[in-house]
Scaffold this motif. Structure first.
Motif, PDB file in Angstrom:
ATOM      1  N   THR A   1      31.227  51.204  10.520  1.00  0.00           N
ATOM      2  CA  THR A   1      30.958  49.918   9.908  1.00  0.00           C
ATOM      3  C   THR A   1      31.966  49.674   8.820  1.00  0.00           C
ATOM      4  N   MET A   2      31.930  48.499   8.261  1.00  0.00           N
ATOM      5  CA  MET A   2      32.832  48.156   7.179  1.00  0.00           C
ATOM      6  C   MET A   2      32.137  48.271   5.826  1.00  0.00           C
ATOM      7  N   SER A   3      30.950  48.872   5.812  1.00  0.00           N
ATOM      8  CA  SER A   3      30.231  48.972   4.546  1.00  0.00           C
ATOM      9  C   SER A   3      30.855  50.038   3.670  1.00  0.00           C
ATOM     10  N   SER A   4      30.683  49.875   2.359  1.00  0.00           N
ATOM     11  CA  SER A   4      31.251  50.838   1.431  1.00  0.00           C
ATOM     12  C   SER A   4      30.577  52.186   1.545  1.00  0.00           C
ATOM     13  N   SER A   5      29.354  52.232   2.078  1.00  0.00           N
ATOM     14  CA  SER A   5      28.685  53.510   2.229  1.00  0.00           C
ATOM     15  C   SER A   5      29.312  54.330   3.337  1.00  0.00           C
ATOM     16  N   ALA A   6      29.891  53.668   4.335  1.00  0.00           N
ATOM     17  CA  ALA A   6      30.531  54.385   5.429  1.00  0.00           C
ATOM     18  C   ALA A   6      31.964  54.739   5.094  1.00  0.00           C
ATOM     19  N   PHE A   7      32.633  53.892   4.327  1.00  0.00           N
ATOM     20  CA  PHE A   7      34.030  54.108   3.989  1.00  0.00           C
ATOM     21  C   PHE A   7      34.271  53.778   2.525  1.00  0.00           C
ATOM     22  N   ALA A   8      35.058  54.617   1.889  1.00  0.00           N
ATOM     23  CA  ALA A   8      35.595  54.203   0.606  1.00  0.00           C
ATOM     24  C   ALA A   8      36.774  53.286   0.847  1.00  0.00           C
ATOM     25  N   ALA A   9      37.194  53.240   2.114  1.00  0.00           N
ATOM     26  CA  ALA A   9      38.429  52.537   2.462  1.00  0.00           C
ATOM     27  C   ALA A   9      38.363  51.063   2.111  1.00  0.00           C
ATOM     28  N   TRP A  10      39.447  50.606   1.633  1.00  0.00           N
ATOM     29  CA  TRP A  10      39.610  49.188   1.335  1.00  0.00           C
ATOM     30  C   TRP A  10      40.589  48.608   2.328  1.00  0.00           C
ATOM     31  N   ALA A  11      40.321  47.406   2.818  1.00  0.00           N
ATOM     32  CA  ALA A  11      41.225  46.757   3.755  1.00  0.00           C
ATOM     33  C   ALA A  11      42.279  45.986   2.973  1.00  0.00           C
ATOM     34  N   PRO A  12      43.523  46.477   2.939  1.00  0.00           N
ATOM     35  CA  PRO A  12      44.528  45.832   2.091  1.00  0.00           C
ATOM     36  C   PRO A  12      44.814  44.395   2.508  1.00  0.00           C
ATOM     37  N   ASN A  13      44.654  43.476   1.588  1.00  0.00           N
ATOM     38  CA  ASN A  13      44.899  42.072   1.874  1.00  0.00           C
ATOM     39  C   ASN A  13      46.378  41.755   1.817  1.00  0.00           C
ATOM     40  N   GLU A  14      46.781  40.783   2.593  1.00  0.00           N
ATOM     41  CA  GLU A  14      48.196  40.448   2.723  1.00  0.00           C
ATOM     42  C   GLU A  14      48.837  40.147   1.378  1.00  0.00           C
ATOM     43  N   TYR A  15      48.141  39.369   0.534  1.00  0.00           N
ATOM     44  CA  TYR A  15      48.781  38.949  -0.709  1.00  0.00           C
ATOM     45  C   TYR A  15      49.060  40.137  -1.616  1.00  0.00           C
ATOM     46  N   ARG A  16      48.246  41.183  -1.501  1.00  0.00           N
ATOM     47  CA  ARG A  16      48.441  42.338  -2.356  1.00  0.00           C
ATOM     48  C   ARG A  16      49.583  43.214  -1.841  1.00  0.00           C
TER      49      ARG A  16
ATOM     50  N   HIS B   1      47.390  40.787   8.710  1.00  0.00           N
ATOM     51  CA  HIS B   1      48.584  40.882   7.877  1.00  0.00           C
ATOM     52  C   HIS B   1      49.522  41.949   8.408  1.00  0.00           C
ATOM     53  N   TYR B   2      50.766  41.847   8.007  1.00  0.00           N
ATOM     54  CA  TYR B   2      51.763  42.874   8.255  1.00  0.00           C
ATOM     55  C   TYR B   2      51.868  43.747   7.011  1.00  0.00           C
ATOM     56  N   THR B   3      52.330  44.976   7.203  1.00  0.00           N
ATOM     57  CA  THR B   3      52.730  45.806   6.068  1.00  0.00           C
ATOM     58  C   THR B   3      54.180  46.214   6.277  1.00  0.00           C
TER      59      THR B   3
ATOM     60  N   PRO C   1      45.487  43.586  13.146  1.00  0.00           N
ATOM     61  CA  PRO C   1      44.816  42.413  13.713  1.00  0.00           C
ATOM     62  C   PRO C   1      43.563  42.052  12.929  1.00  0.00           C
ATOM     63  N   VAL C   2      43.052  40.849  13.163  1.00  0.00           N
ATOM     64  CA  VAL C   2      41.850  40.407  12.462  1.00  0.00           C
ATOM     65  C   VAL C   2      40.601  41.082  13.017  1.00  0.00           C
ATOM     66  N   THR C   3      40.629  41.498  14.269  1.00  0.00           N
ATOM     67  CA  THR C   3      39.460  42.141  14.865  1.00  0.00           C
ATOM     68  C   THR C   3      39.296  43.546  14.296  1.00  0.00           C
ATOM     69  N   THR C   4      38.061  44.054  14.361  1.00  0.00           N
ATOM     70  CA  THR C   4      37.777  45.334  13.720  1.00  0.00           C
ATOM     71  C   THR C   4      37.306  46.430  14.670  1.00  0.00           C
ATOM     72  N   ASP C   5      37.025  46.102  15.945  1.00  0.00           N
ATOM     73  CA  ASP C   5      36.608  47.174  16.845  1.00  0.00           C
ATOM     74  C   ASP C   5      37.805  48.063  17.183  1.00  0.00           C
ATOM     75  N   LEU C   6      37.533  49.265  17.632  1.00  0.00           N
ATOM     76  CA  LEU C   6      38.588  50.244  17.847  1.00  0.00           C
ATOM     77  C   LEU C   6      39.588  49.810  18.911  1.00  0.00           C
ATOM     78  N   THR C   7      39.084  49.356  20.066  1.00  0.00           N
ATOM     79  CA  THR C   7      39.983  49.096  21.187  1.00  0.00           C
ATOM     80  C   THR C   7      40.909  47.924  20.925  1.00  0.00           C
ATOM     81  N   SER C   8      40.418  46.861  20.296  1.00  0.00           N
ATOM     82  CA  SER C   8      41.298  45.722  20.043  1.00  0.00           C
ATOM     83  C   SER C   8      42.226  45.968  18.861  1.00  0.00           C
ATOM     84  N   ASN C   9      42.175  47.167  18.288  1.00  0.00           N
ATOM     85  CA  ASN C   9      43.161  47.579  17.302  1.00  0.00           C
ATOM     86  C   ASN C   9      44.236  48.465  17.934  1.00  0.00           C
TER      87      ASN C   9
END
Length: 314
Positions: free
Chosen positions: A13-28, A189-191, A266-274
Motif C-alpha cells: 500500500t501507499m500508507s505510511s505504516s507500510a512504507f517510510a518511503a516518500w514518492a518524490p514529486n517532480e518539482y522537488r 515525473h522523470y528523475t 509512471p502515475v500508476t502504482t501497481d507492480l506490473t504497470s511499473n
C-alpha cells in the motif's frame, strides 16, 4: 483467467505504516538534482546536523528533523545497502512551501551548517532554521540515449524529458510473458542527475543484436519473473524483450563514464504497470528504487511464469 506477471501483493500500500518511503514529486527532484557523490554528501551532512541540532530545537527527542527526518532512515539505509544514496530535499514554509535549494550538502558529512565548509572547497549556502526537509530523491539510471517506449514509438529518455513527453507505455496489469499487453500510461515525473558525473555504466548486448546501457543498480526483469539489479546479471543470463521472450546476454562491458543518468516514474502504482520498455526490454521503473525497494528480487508465484521460461529441473 489470465495469469499476470507479478503476484498480487495485498500488503503493498501507499500508507505510511507500510512504507517510510516518500514518492518524490517532480518539482522537488527536478529542481534539486544531485550526482551520486553529492547525494551521499547531502545525506551524511543532513544526518550529522540532525544529531548536532545546531538551532537547539527541543522537540523530536533533541533531533533537528528539519535537516533529516528519522522516518526516512530505514529506507535510506536499505538504499545504501543496495548501492545508492537517497538525499533530502527542502521547502520554505514561510514562502508557500516552495522548493528551497542551497543546503550545504554537495560536499561531505563534515560540512558546516553556518556557511563555511570544513575539509572541502565546494561552496554552498547554509540552511536557515525554518527550512524544512520535504522528502527524499535519488539519482537516475539510464544513460541519456536509451530509448523508452512512448505512444508513438521509442524516444531517447533525455529527449523525452526535454520535450515534455508524458505519454509513457508500460505493461498492463494483466500482462503475462505469454500474452504481453501494453498500457497507455502517463509519466508522473522523470528523475535525472543534476550534473554529469563519473559513474559505472554496464552495456548489455544480446543474442538478438539488442543493447541496453544502464547503471549498476538499475532493475531489470529476468525470465524467471524476478527483478534483478543490472550488476547481478552477466553473460549467459537473459533479459526479457517486449514480447515476453528471453534474449540471452552474449557480452557485457563495464566502463566508467562521465555522464548523467535518467529514470522515469509512471502515475500508476501497481507492480506490473511499473514495468517499462527501454531499448525493447522490460525494466523496472523508478518506483522500484524508492517505495518498491522491498519488491526487488521478490519471486513471483511460479504459476505466473510461463513453463517455457522456467529453467529445466526447477
Amino acid at each position: 483467467m489470465k495469469k499476470t506477471i507479478f503476484a498480487v501483493i495485498s500488503s503493498l500500500t501507499m500508507s505510511s505504516s507500510a512504507f517510510a518511503a516518500w514518492a518524490p514529486n517532480e518539482y522537488r527532484c527536478t529542481f534539486d538534482q544531485l550526482t551520486a557523490d553529492q547525494a551521499e554528501g547531502r545525506q551524511r551532512w543532513a544526518k550529522r546536523w540532525q544529531q548536532q541540532n545546531p538551532y537547539n530545537i527541543t522537540t523530536w527527542g533533541g533531533l533537528d528533523h528539519n535537516y533529516w527526518h528519522s522516518s526516512y532512515t530505514l529506507e535510506a539505509n536499505q538504499a545504501v545497502a543496495l548501492g545508492y544514496w537517497l538525499y533530502p530535499v527542502y521547502v520554505d514554509p514561510d514562502n508557500m512551501y516552495t522548493p528551497w535549494k542551497g543546503p550545504g550538502a554537495y560536499g561531505t558529512a563534515t560540512a558546516s551548517y553556518t556557511g563555511s565548509q570544513i575539509q572541502t572547497s565546494v561552496p554552498y549556502t547554509f540552511k536557515p532554521a525554518n527550512i524544512q526537509m520535504d522528502g527524499v530523491c535519488e539519482p537516475g539510471c539510464y544513460t541519456p540515449d536509451q530509448k523508452i517506449l512512448l505512444s508513438d514509438g521509442a524516444m531517447g529518455i533525455r529527449e523525452a524529458l526535454e520535450s515534455g513527453r508524458t505519454d509513457l507505455v508500460t505493461l498492463s496489469p494483466e500482462a503475462s510473458f505469454s500474452a504481453v499487453e501494453l498500457l497507455d500510461n502517463k509519466v508522473e515525473h522523470y528523475t535525472l542527475d543534476r550534473d554529469a558525473t563519473k559513474q559505472e555504466i554496464l552495456t548489455f548486448r544480446t543474442r538478438s543484436g539488442g543493447a541496453l546501457r544502464v547503471t549498476t543498480e538499475h532493475p531489470l526483469v529476468t525470465p524467471d519473473g524476478t527483478l534483478k539489479r543490472a550488476r547481478e546479471l552477466g553473460v549467459g543470463d537473459s533479459l526479457v524483450d517486449r514480447h515476453g521472450q528471453a534474449d540471452e546476454i552474449v557480452s557485457l562491458d563495464t566502463k566508467w563514464e562521465y555522464t548523467r543518468a535518467y529514470n522515469v516514474r509512471p502515475v500508476t502504482t501497481d507492480l506490473t504497470s511499473n514495468i517499462i520498455i527501454a531499448q525493447g526490454y522490460l525494466n523496472g521503473s523508478q518506483r522500484f528504487q524508492s517505495e518498491y525497494v522491498d519488491e526487488m528480487n521478490r519471486m513471483i508465484l511460479r504459476s505466473n511464469v510461463p513453463e517455457v521460461l522456467v529453467p529445466a529441473g526447477e
